[in-house]
Design an enzyme around this catalytic site. Structure first.
Site, PDB file in Angstrom:
ATOM      1  N   SER A  13       0.827  -1.213   0.000  1.00 32.39           N
ATOM      2  CA  SER A  13       0.000   0.000   0.000  1.00 32.39           C
ATOM      3  C   SER A  13       0.860   1.262   0.000  1.00 32.39           C
ATOM      4  CB  SER A  13      -0.924  -0.002   1.219  1.00 32.39           C
ATOM      5  OG  SER A  13      -0.178  -0.222   2.400  1.00 32.39           O
ATOM      6  N   ARG A  14       2.139   1.114   0.274  1.00 31.60           N
ATOM      7  CA  ARG A  14       3.043   2.281   0.301  1.00 31.60           C
ATOM      8  C   ARG A  14       4.500   1.798   0.251  1.00 31.60           C
ATOM      9  NH1 ARG A  14       3.957   2.798   6.223  1.00 31.60           N
ATOM     10  NH2 ARG A  14       2.397   1.469   7.194  1.00 31.60           N
ATOM     11  N   TYR A 154      14.589  -6.994  14.604  1.00 28.53           N
ATOM     12  CA  TYR A 154      14.523  -6.762  13.153  1.00 28.53           C
ATOM     13  C   TYR A 154      15.647  -7.521  12.442  1.00 28.53           C
ATOM     14  CZ  TYR A 154      14.114  -3.999   8.825  1.00 28.53           C
ATOM     15  OH  TYR A 154      13.955  -3.586   7.522  1.00 28.53           O
ATOM     16  N   ALA A 156      17.274 -10.134  13.482  1.00 27.67           N
ATOM     17  CA  ALA A 156      17.034 -11.585  13.556  1.00 27.67           C
ATOM     18  C   ALA A 156      15.963 -12.001  12.548  1.00 27.67           C
ATOM     19  CB  ALA A 156      16.604 -11.974  14.976  1.00 27.67           C
TER      20      ALA A 156
HETATM   21  P1  NAP Z   1       6.618   1.024   5.135  1.00 28.37           P
HETATM   22  O1  NAP Z   1       6.686   2.252   4.301  1.00 28.37           O
HETATM   23  O2  NAP Z   1       6.504   1.139   6.605  1.00 28.37           O
HETATM   24  O3  NAP Z   1       5.426   0.101   4.562  1.00 28.37           O
HETATM   25  C1  NAP Z   1       5.140  -1.126   5.187  1.00 28.37           C
HETATM   26  C2  NAP Z   1       4.080  -1.862   4.394  1.00 28.37           C
HETATM   27  O4  NAP Z   1       3.870  -3.131   5.042  1.00 28.37           O
HETATM   28  C3  NAP Z   1       2.727  -1.172   4.365  1.00 28.37           C
HETATM   29  O5  NAP Z   1       2.111  -1.448   3.127  1.00 28.37           O
HETATM   30  C4  NAP Z   1       1.953  -1.860   5.507  1.00 28.37           C
HETATM   31  O6  NAP Z   1       0.528  -1.839   5.333  1.00 28.37           O
HETATM   32  C5  NAP Z   1       2.483  -3.268   5.363  1.00 28.37           C
HETATM   33  N1  NAP Z   1       2.369  -4.081   6.570  1.00 28.37           N
HETATM   34  C6  NAP Z   1       2.882  -3.850   7.811  1.00 28.37           C
HETATM   35  N2  NAP Z   1       2.561  -4.848   8.642  1.00 28.37           N
HETATM   36  C7  NAP Z   1       1.835  -5.743   7.909  1.00 28.37           C
HETATM   37  C8  NAP Z   1       1.208  -6.971   8.207  1.00 28.37           C
HETATM   38  N3  NAP Z   1       1.251  -7.519   9.424  1.00 28.37           N
HETATM   39  N4  NAP Z   1       0.510  -7.598   7.217  1.00 28.37           N
HETATM   40  C9  NAP Z   1       0.449  -7.068   5.974  1.00 28.37           C
HETATM   41  N5  NAP Z   1       1.024  -5.909   5.629  1.00 28.37           N
HETATM   42  C10 NAP Z   1       1.703  -5.264   6.591  1.00 28.37           C
HETATM   43  O7  NAP Z   1       7.910   0.117   4.888  1.00 28.37           O
HETATM   44  P2  NAP Z   1       9.025   0.125   3.724  1.00 28.37           P
HETATM   45  O8  NAP Z   1      10.108   1.022   4.128  1.00 28.37           O
HETATM   46  O9  NAP Z   1       8.380   0.273   2.397  1.00 28.37           O
HETATM   47  O10 NAP Z   1       9.584  -1.356   3.905  1.00 28.37           O
HETATM   48  C11 NAP Z   1       9.141  -2.447   3.093  1.00 28.37           C
HETATM   49  C12 NAP Z   1      10.045  -3.644   3.367  1.00 28.37           C
HETATM   50  O11 NAP Z   1      11.387  -3.297   3.067  1.00 28.37           O
HETATM   51  C13 NAP Z   1      10.023  -4.116   4.814  1.00 28.37           C
HETATM   52  O12 NAP Z   1      10.110  -5.516   4.858  1.00 28.37           O
HETATM   53  C14 NAP Z   1      11.289  -3.505   5.380  1.00 28.37           C
HETATM   54  O13 NAP Z   1      11.778  -4.237   6.469  1.00 28.37           O
HETATM   55  C15 NAP Z   1      12.215  -3.563   4.190  1.00 28.37           C
HETATM   56  N6  NAP Z   1      13.310  -2.620   4.244  1.00 28.37           N
HETATM   57  C16 NAP Z   1      13.078  -1.267   4.277  1.00 28.37           C
HETATM   58  C17 NAP Z   1      14.160  -0.390   4.331  1.00 28.37           C
HETATM   59  C18 NAP Z   1      13.990   1.096   4.348  1.00 28.37           C
HETATM   60  O14 NAP Z   1      15.010   1.790   4.506  1.00 28.37           O
HETATM   61  N7  NAP Z   1      12.819   1.644   4.140  1.00 28.37           N
HETATM   62  C19 NAP Z   1      15.462  -0.911   4.363  1.00 28.37           C
HETATM   63  C20 NAP Z   1      15.659  -2.279   4.335  1.00 28.37           C
HETATM   64  C21 NAP Z   1      14.569  -3.125   4.266  1.00 28.37           C
HETATM   65  P3  NAP Z   1      -0.406  -0.604   5.882  1.00 28.37           P
HETATM   66  O15 NAP Z   1      -0.133   0.576   4.971  1.00 28.37           O
HETATM   67  O16 NAP Z   1      -1.806  -1.081   5.748  1.00 28.37           O
HETATM   68  O17 NAP Z   1       0.023  -0.350   7.286  1.00 28.37           O
END
Ligand code: NAP
Length: 246
Positions: A13-14, A154, A156
């Protein structure tokens, strides 16, 4: 139902998940948008996807719940068709130092980031095995490779997901299903917005490329990794972090 490939992107969703979903739509796939709570944003992503002339559906489900994951896979199967590309991207942060980390902080992060990928993959592979084709991409983090302090839960969860990627790749290769991971460094999304401004600036300076990545940059790599152009790669974790972990 179209004869296009069907992708399911969890947490789309984002942020990074949204960018991946848009890239897969651009590459000609129908896409199921999974999310946890934000109905409006998920619908917006579906509308953006439909502009590429493909189908999109929004699927509200907590990936840590077996019942909700099962209902989600059934909905995707009925409305779009069998999933041939799965991106396990849903994830969250609950940072704290180990001494102060509560059991619920540990459990919620492990349940969403690691168990969620297990539950979703276990159901999605049934049809991939029948089809003798499929691609799974897990979004991990450099935290799972280097073990960032203040992120034991995180790190782990992501380290576990890297190991799961390897095991799955070995089990599923015989069915022509490839399983890989992307380990991003700092990517500008709402997740980073949860960090203190002073820490963000300090981290930005440490990145050799002197900036954080954009979600679209991860989206482009993801599009390649699940495509047929990437037909001989499996079990790998590709780091995209502007050089931070080098
Ligand atoms: P984000 O902007 O916080 O978005 C998180 C997304 O996950 C949202 O769509 C949220 O839905 C959904 N979500 C959260 N809990 C959920 C659940 N229990 N069931 C289903 N959907 C769930 O995060 P992001 O930065 O895009 O990160 C995406 C992935 O990349 C994650 O796995 C994160 O660990 C990884 N990552 C991110 C970074 C970074 O710097 N941003 C770096 C390394 C890895 P809602 O909108 O409905 O809440």
């Amino acid at each position: 139902m179209s004869n296009r490939s069907v992708a399911l992107v969890t947490g789309s969703s984002r942020g990074i998940g949204k960018a991946i979903a848009l890239q897969l739509a651009k590459n000609g796939m129908d896409v199921a948008i999974n999310y946890h709570s934000n109905d409006e944003k998920a619908q917006q992503v579906c509308s953006e996807i439909e502009q590429y002339g493909v189908n999109a559906i929004a699927c509200k489900a907590d990936v840590s719940s077996p019942e909700q994951v099962e209902a989600m896979l059934e909905k995707v199967e009925q409305e779009l068709g069998s999933v041939s590309v799965l991106v396990n991207n849903a994830g969250l942060l609950k940072d704290n130092y180990l001494m102060m980390m509560s059991e619920s902080q540990w459990d919620s992060v492990l349940d969403t980031n690691l168990k969620g990928a297990f539950l979703t993959s276990q159901l999605a592979i049934k049809n991939m095995i029948r089809a003798r084709a499929g691609a799974i991409l897990n979004i991990v983090s450099i935290s799972g490779l280097v073990g960032t302090e203040g992120q034991a839960n995180y790190a782990a969860s992501k380290g576990g997901l890297i190991a799961l990627t390897r095991s799955m790749s070995k089990e599923l290769a015989r069915y022509n299903i490839r399983v890989n991971a992307i380990a991003p460094g700092f990517i500008s999304t709402e997740m980073i917005g949860q960090m203190k401004e002073s820490i963000i600036e300090e981290q930005r300076k440490k990145v050799p490329l002197k900036r954080f990545g954009e979600a679209e940059e991860v989206g482009k790599l993801a599009g390649f990794m699940v495509s047929d152009d990437n037909s001989y790669m499996t079990g790998q974790t590709i780091v995209m972090d502007g050089g931070l972990s080098v």
